[in-house]
Enzyme design. Structure first.
Site, PDB file in Angstrom:
ATOM      1  N   GLY A   9       0.788  -1.238   0.000  1.00  0.00           N
ATOM      2  CA  GLY A   9       0.000   0.000   0.000  1.00  0.00           C
ATOM      3  C   GLY A   9       0.811   1.274   0.000  1.00  0.00           C
ATOM      4  CB  ALA A  10       4.033   2.347   1.207  1.00  0.00           C
ATOM      5  N   GLY A  11       3.372   1.545  -2.171  1.00  0.00           N
ATOM      6  CA  GLY A  11       3.988   1.557  -3.484  1.00  0.00           C
ATOM      7  C   GLY A  11       3.258   2.455  -4.459  1.00  0.00           C
ATOM      8  CB  ILE A  13      -0.551   0.539  -8.326  1.00  0.00           C
ATOM      9  CG1 ILE A  13       0.046   0.737  -9.722  1.00  0.00           C
ATOM     10  CG2 ILE A  13      -2.049   0.274  -8.431  1.00  0.00           C
ATOM     11  CD1 ILE A  13      -0.043  -0.491 -10.624  1.00  0.00           C
ATOM     12  CB  VAL A  54       7.700  -2.366   8.181  1.00  0.00           C
ATOM     13  CG1 VAL A  54       8.768  -3.115   7.376  1.00  0.00           C
ATOM     14  CG2 VAL A  54       7.854  -0.863   8.002  1.00  0.00           C
ATOM     15  CB  ALA A  77       2.632  -6.745  -1.850  1.00  0.00           C
ATOM     16  CB  ALA A  78       3.967  -7.997  -7.062  1.00  0.00           C
ATOM     17  CE1 TYR A 180       5.266  -8.475 -12.010  1.00  0.00           C
ATOM     18  CE2 TYR A 180       5.028  -7.768 -14.294  1.00  0.00           C
ATOM     19  CZ  TYR A 180       4.609  -7.736 -12.982  1.00  0.00           C
ATOM     20  OH  TYR A 180       3.523  -6.967 -12.621  1.00  0.00           O
ATOM     21  CG  ASN A 209       2.296  -1.091 -20.838  1.00  0.00           C
ATOM     22  OD1 ASN A 209       1.648  -1.981 -21.397  1.00  0.00           O
ATOM     23  ND2 ASN A 209       3.612  -1.123 -20.762  1.00  0.00           N
TER      24      ASN A 209
END
Length: 346
Positions: A9-11, A13, A54, A77-78, A180, A209
């Protein structure tokens, strides 16, 4: 009010999804491991006023604690992108697939039965193609010798005629052609198996994309739009691989956040997958030109270089998402690139 756990959630997207959930009145919890592929600096303390916890999804005890009181999980998350080389392979599999497996096991234990999964168009490998004489065809992976010689277009496996790229729908064959991509398809398979055993529901969103504010800057894991913008900011022309004619569907991250909201509110059962795309495909060179125009920078350079794991054309049909999720992307490429040219990056 639904209590939603956003992983990652901090990334890029995930932070937009978190903000959209908060704005819609949901109670939100955020976990993120701060992987250096996505975060070159320390994690923020909060996103949209939601504290960032974290948590490494491979840590069962930490995941179990994070699921307390949760109604649904939005799993962003990935590790993403092409990466550096095959030394990345264990990290991709560990983070993306083992992490997902632990999360699903603990969701089953906690009785959490709903997930929105961030999947990707990379599960298709090459997109959909037609031959003028033989109809729908599935091209073989492109040969290195052809790429070196500048022959980038896939050919019909029956007559060697040049194929025409057409829209790929969700029922298309799944044939990942990078590490990936293989891990994203594994996530879909794991969640589908979890659905069958638990009776839960998973909505897999096959992002095309994605670009927009908060993209990571120029790293081996960045999207192409961020790589091009970093070059333009430094006064360098974007370097476009192959001949620039690769067709993609560029979708703005705010539209992607809206798609997650639609998936979360859908009355979904079992496992279902949706293309999340604008429905307005463009070439990579088109995108580079639009960004150079928006930034007033030098024109792109077409280099002829290639990456073996790349595919030639992947353009999506957005019809199922529109019909079943009532989702339609709103931001066109020129508007989105004008916004992206000024936006803060990670």
């Amino acid at each position: 009010m639904t209590h939603v756990l956003v992983t990652g959630g901090a990334g890029f997207i995930g932070s937009h999804v978190t903000a959209a959930l908060v704005a819609a009145g949901h109670r939100v919890s955020v976990v993120d491991c701060g992987h250096p592929a996505a975060h070159r600096t320390a994690l923020p303390d909060s996103v949209a006023d939601v504290p960032v916890n974290v948590v490494d999804l491979r840590d069962r005890d930490a995941v179990r604690r994070s699921l307390h009181g949760i109604d649904a999980v939005v799993h962003q998350a990935a590790m993403v992108g092409m990466g550096v080389d095959l030394d990345d392979l264990p990290d991709y599999v560990s983070n993306n697939d083992l992490g997902t497996a632990v999360l699903l096991a603990e969701m089953a234990r906690a009785g959490v039965g709903r997930m929105v999964l961030a999947s990707s168009m990379v599960v298709y490998g090459e997109g959909a193609y037609e031959c003028p004489d033989h109809g729908s065809q599935r091209p073989a992976p492109r040969a290195v010798a052809d790429l070196v010689a500048g022959r980038f277009e896939p050919l019909c496996p029956r007559c060697a005629a040049r194929l025409t790229s057409v829209l790929v729908a969700e029922e298309a064959p799944l044939e990942p052609r990078s590490v990936y991509a293989a891990t994203k398809l594994a996530q879909e398979h794991l969640t589908a198996a979890w659905v069958r055993q638990t009776g839960g529901s998973v909505v897999a969103l096959r992002y095309h994309n994605v670009y927009g504010p908060g993209m990571p800057r120029d790293t081996p894991y960045s999207g192409v739009a961020a790589i091009f913008r970093s070059a333009l900011e430094a006064g360098r022309p974007p370097r476009v691989f192959e001949d620039g004619g690769q067709r993609r569907d560029f979708v703005h991250v705010r539209d992607v956040a809206r798609a997650n909201m639609a998936a979360l509110s859908a009355e979904a059962e079992g496992f279902s997958a949706y293309n999340i795309a604008s429905g307005r495909p463009a070439t990579v060179l088109d995108m580079a030109d639009a960004l150079a125009d928006a930034m007033g920078g030098p024109r792109p350079i077409v280099t002829g270089e290639f990456r073996l794991g790349d595919v030639r054309h992947v353009v999506a049909s957005p019809r199922r998402a529109e019909a079943e999720l009532a989702f339609r992307a709103e931001i066109d490429l020129m508007t989105g690139m004008a916004d992206f040219a000024r936006a803060a990056l990670r």
